[in-house]
Design a protein around this motif. Structure first.
Motif, mmCIF file in Angstrom:
data_model
loop_
_atom_site.group_PDB
_atom_site.id
_atom_site.type_symbol
_atom_site.label_atom_id
_atom_site.label_comp_id
_atom_site.label_asym_id
_atom_site.label_seq_id
_atom_site.Cartn_x
_atom_site.Cartn_y
_atom_site.Cartn_z
ATOM 1 N N ILE A 257 -2.149 -7.795 -12.191
ATOM 2 C CA ILE A 257 -3.528 -7.770 -12.690
ATOM 3 C C ILE A 257 -3.626 -6.889 -13.931
ATOM 4 O O ILE A 257 -4.290 -7.237 -14.914
ATOM 5 C CB ILE A 257 -4.495 -7.281 -11.594
ATOM 6 C CG1 ILE A 257 -4.574 -8.317 -10.470
ATOM 7 C CG2 ILE A 257 -5.885 -7.025 -12.174
ATOM 8 C CD1 ILE A 257 -5.380 -7.865 -9.267
ATOM 9 N N LYS B 96 0.038 -6.514 -6.844
ATOM 10 C CA LYS B 96 -1.284 -6.867 -7.372
ATOM 11 C C LYS B 96 -1.673 -6.005 -8.570
ATOM 12 O O LYS B 96 -2.089 -6.537 -9.614
ATOM 13 C CB LYS B 96 -2.331 -6.769 -6.267
ATOM 14 C CG LYS B 96 -2.195 -7.843 -5.193
ATOM 15 C CD LYS B 96 -3.240 -7.661 -4.100
ATOM 16 C CE LYS B 96 -3.075 -8.730 -3.019
ATOM 17 N NZ LYS B 96 -4.046 -8.544 -1.905
ATOM 18 N N TYR C 188 -3.296 -1.173 -2.280
ATOM 19 C CA TYR C 188 -3.151 -2.623 -2.433
ATOM 20 C C TYR C 188 -1.733 -3.003 -2.860
ATOM 21 O O TYR C 188 -1.518 -4.058 -3.450
ATOM 22 C CB TYR C 188 -4.167 -3.142 -3.450
ATOM 23 C CG TYR C 188 -5.600 -2.876 -3.038
ATOM 24 C CD1 TYR C 188 -6.196 -3.609 -2.014
ATOM 25 C CD2 TYR C 188 -6.339 -1.872 -3.649
ATOM 26 C CE1 TYR C 188 -7.505 -3.357 -1.616
ATOM 27 C CE2 TYR C 188 -7.653 -1.613 -3.261
ATOM 28 C CZ TYR C 188 -8.225 -2.360 -2.247
ATOM 29 O OH TYR C 188 -9.519 -2.102 -1.856
ATOM 30 N N LEU D 176 7.165 -8.854 -10.488
ATOM 31 C CA LEU D 176 6.932 -9.250 -9.099
ATOM 32 C C LEU D 176 8.161 -9.146 -8.196
ATOM 33 O O LEU D 176 8.022 -8.728 -7.037
ATOM 34 C CB LEU D 176 6.345 -10.663 -9.052
ATOM 35 C CG LEU D 176 4.946 -10.798 -9.667
ATOM 36 C CD1 LEU D 176 4.442 -12.229 -9.539
ATOM 37 C CD2 LEU D 176 3.965 -9.834 -9.011
ATOM 38 N N ASP E 131 6.748 -3.553 -1.876
ATOM 39 C CA ASP E 131 5.608 -3.692 -0.966
ATOM 40 C C ASP E 131 6.079 -4.016 0.449
ATOM 41 O O ASP E 131 5.569 -3.459 1.433
ATOM 42 C CB ASP E 131 4.664 -4.792 -1.462
ATOM 43 C CG ASP E 131 3.891 -4.374 -2.704
ATOM 44 O OD1 ASP E 131 3.927 -3.175 -3.042
ATOM 45 O OD2 ASP E 131 3.264 -5.249 -3.330
#
Length: 405
Positions: free
Chosen positions: A279, A275, A271, A378, A385
């Motif tokens: 999370i 994330k 994932y 992020l 990512d």
């Protein structure tokens, strides 16, 4: 039988045990902060702010000592440095155990801090000079985790009748560890290897905005953890738990928390990184609120378990992001120092917020740190990512081209 012999020879030999003992010394003293504060408050009569400050001083001195000795590591035997550090740790803890006055307690903690710093430098140097540092370090972490859990369970029982026994026990453990430090790896990288590493380090890597954001994220998340961890034992006592019951809740959090690491092995990059990082930070922040606002021992313990799982889940992703961002390892090395930097200030900050305002205020502050830290991961995580997806697509296109040819 041959399988077992090979397994222990590779993963649980004396060198690995020595590494685990060193990790247990300098990382363990950070984990023991809530117990140290509790002993200084209940056994030595210091108020919470003062106890938190004294615990921070020990960690600050440890950080300074480790950084000060690092330029000389190629001229000093790792094992001898660790042995020297172990003796200094024992001396400092004996000092604190014997003298309860404010000045002498601080002096003893500072002496011990110097020893912890020397052990930290020796352990890091021994890992860096190994052929497979990641695998060696992973094995050492396992030894540290198991030893730390036992230590967390046993230490609170030792000072039931006499609080100075807490420091006497640490002195004895340090002396015993010296027997293992002699087996630390003393080999050094070749001159050619050292030259190659120096040439590959890029100054711009640390100035990359994504790296800077990751540094700040790691610092904030660990500061939130540290300020809560420092007063967790006091929080448990405030809702009717004994000091020993609060300690066992911390042990349970550490043991069950390893499930978080198993989740990382299961998910991997399935994932992405963004994330899991956000999370994980959010769940950790929510656990801080649960820990600091609990009125029931069961809720307090459950919140601690959630924290433990979030910690072991978040740690590999944060460190993995640093490694992936810079193949030279400079970002990973710098980012790896952030937990120690935050640990130098978070005990005093946690004690100050709890004593000046409330445990709830300290928990809410830690929640903000965790969420802001998650947001700051992020820029790096989204970039990684996107790069991973691009690399995957290129690999698939190349494989398809080969099949079509």
């Amino acid at each position: 039988m041959s399988f077992l012999r090979n397994f222990f020879a590779k993963h649980l030999n004396l060198e690995i045990l020595a590494l685990g003992a060193g990790l247990n010394a300098y990382l363990g003293i950070i984990g023991l902060v809530p117990f140290t504060i509790g002993v200084l408050v209940e056994g030595y009569g210091f108020d919470l702010k003062t106890a938190g400050l004294y615990a921070s001083i020990e960690i600050i001195v440890m950080s300074i000592a480790a950084m000060a000795i690092s330029p000389l590591m190629n001229k000093i035997s790792n094992s001898r440095l660790a042995i020297t550090g172990g003796l200094i740790i024992a001396l400092g803890n004996v000092f604190v155990a014997m003298y309860a006055t404010s000045t002498l307690v601080v002096l003893g903690l500072m002496i011990a801090g110097v020893g912890y710093g020397l052990v930290a430098a020796a352990v890091n140097a021994s890992v860096a000079s190994s052929d497979e540092p990641e695998k060696v370090y992973a094995s050492g972490i396992l030894v540290y985790a198991l030893a730390g859990s036992v230590l967390f369970a046993v230490l609170p029982m030792l000072y039931l009748e006499s609080f100075p026994v807490y420091f006497w026990a640490q002195a004895v453990i340090s002396v015993v560890s010296i027997l293992l430090y002699a087996r630390l790896d003393d080999s050094k990288p070749s001159q050619q290897q050292a030259g190659d590493v120096s040439a590959s380090v890029k100054k711009s890597a640390l100035l990359n905005p994504r790296a800077i954001a990751l540094f700040l994220a790691t610092f904030l998340v660990w500061t939130g953890m540290g300020l809560i961890w420092a007063v967790t034992e006091r929080m448990g006592v405030s809702i009717g738990m004994t000091s020993q019951e609060a300690a066992y809740a911390l042990v349970l959090s550490n043991v069950i928390g390893m499930v978080g690491g198993l989740l990382v092995k299961f998910f991997g990059e399935r994932y992405g990184r963004a994330k899991p990082l956000f999370i994980g930070s959010l769940v950790m922040g929510l656990s801080f609120i649960g820990i600091s606002n609990s009125d029931l021992a069961s809720v307090f313990t459950l919140a601690l378990i959630v924290y433990g799982i979030a910690y072991f889940f978040l740690l590999p992703y944060i460190m993995g992001a640093a490694v992936a961002l810079d193949s030279d390892g400079k970002v990973a090395a710098f980012n790896g120092a952030m937990p120690s930097v935050s640990a130098a200030i978070s005990p005093a900050l946690g004690a100050y917020l709890a004593a000046t305002y409330s445990f709830s205020f300290a928990g809410n502050t830690a929640f903000v740190f965790a969420v802001v830290g998650g947001l700051l991961t992020l820029p790096c995580a989204l970039y990684l990512d996107a790069r991973y997806r691009k690399s995957t697509l290129e690999t698939m296109d190349n494989e398809q081209a080969v099949l079509n040819s």
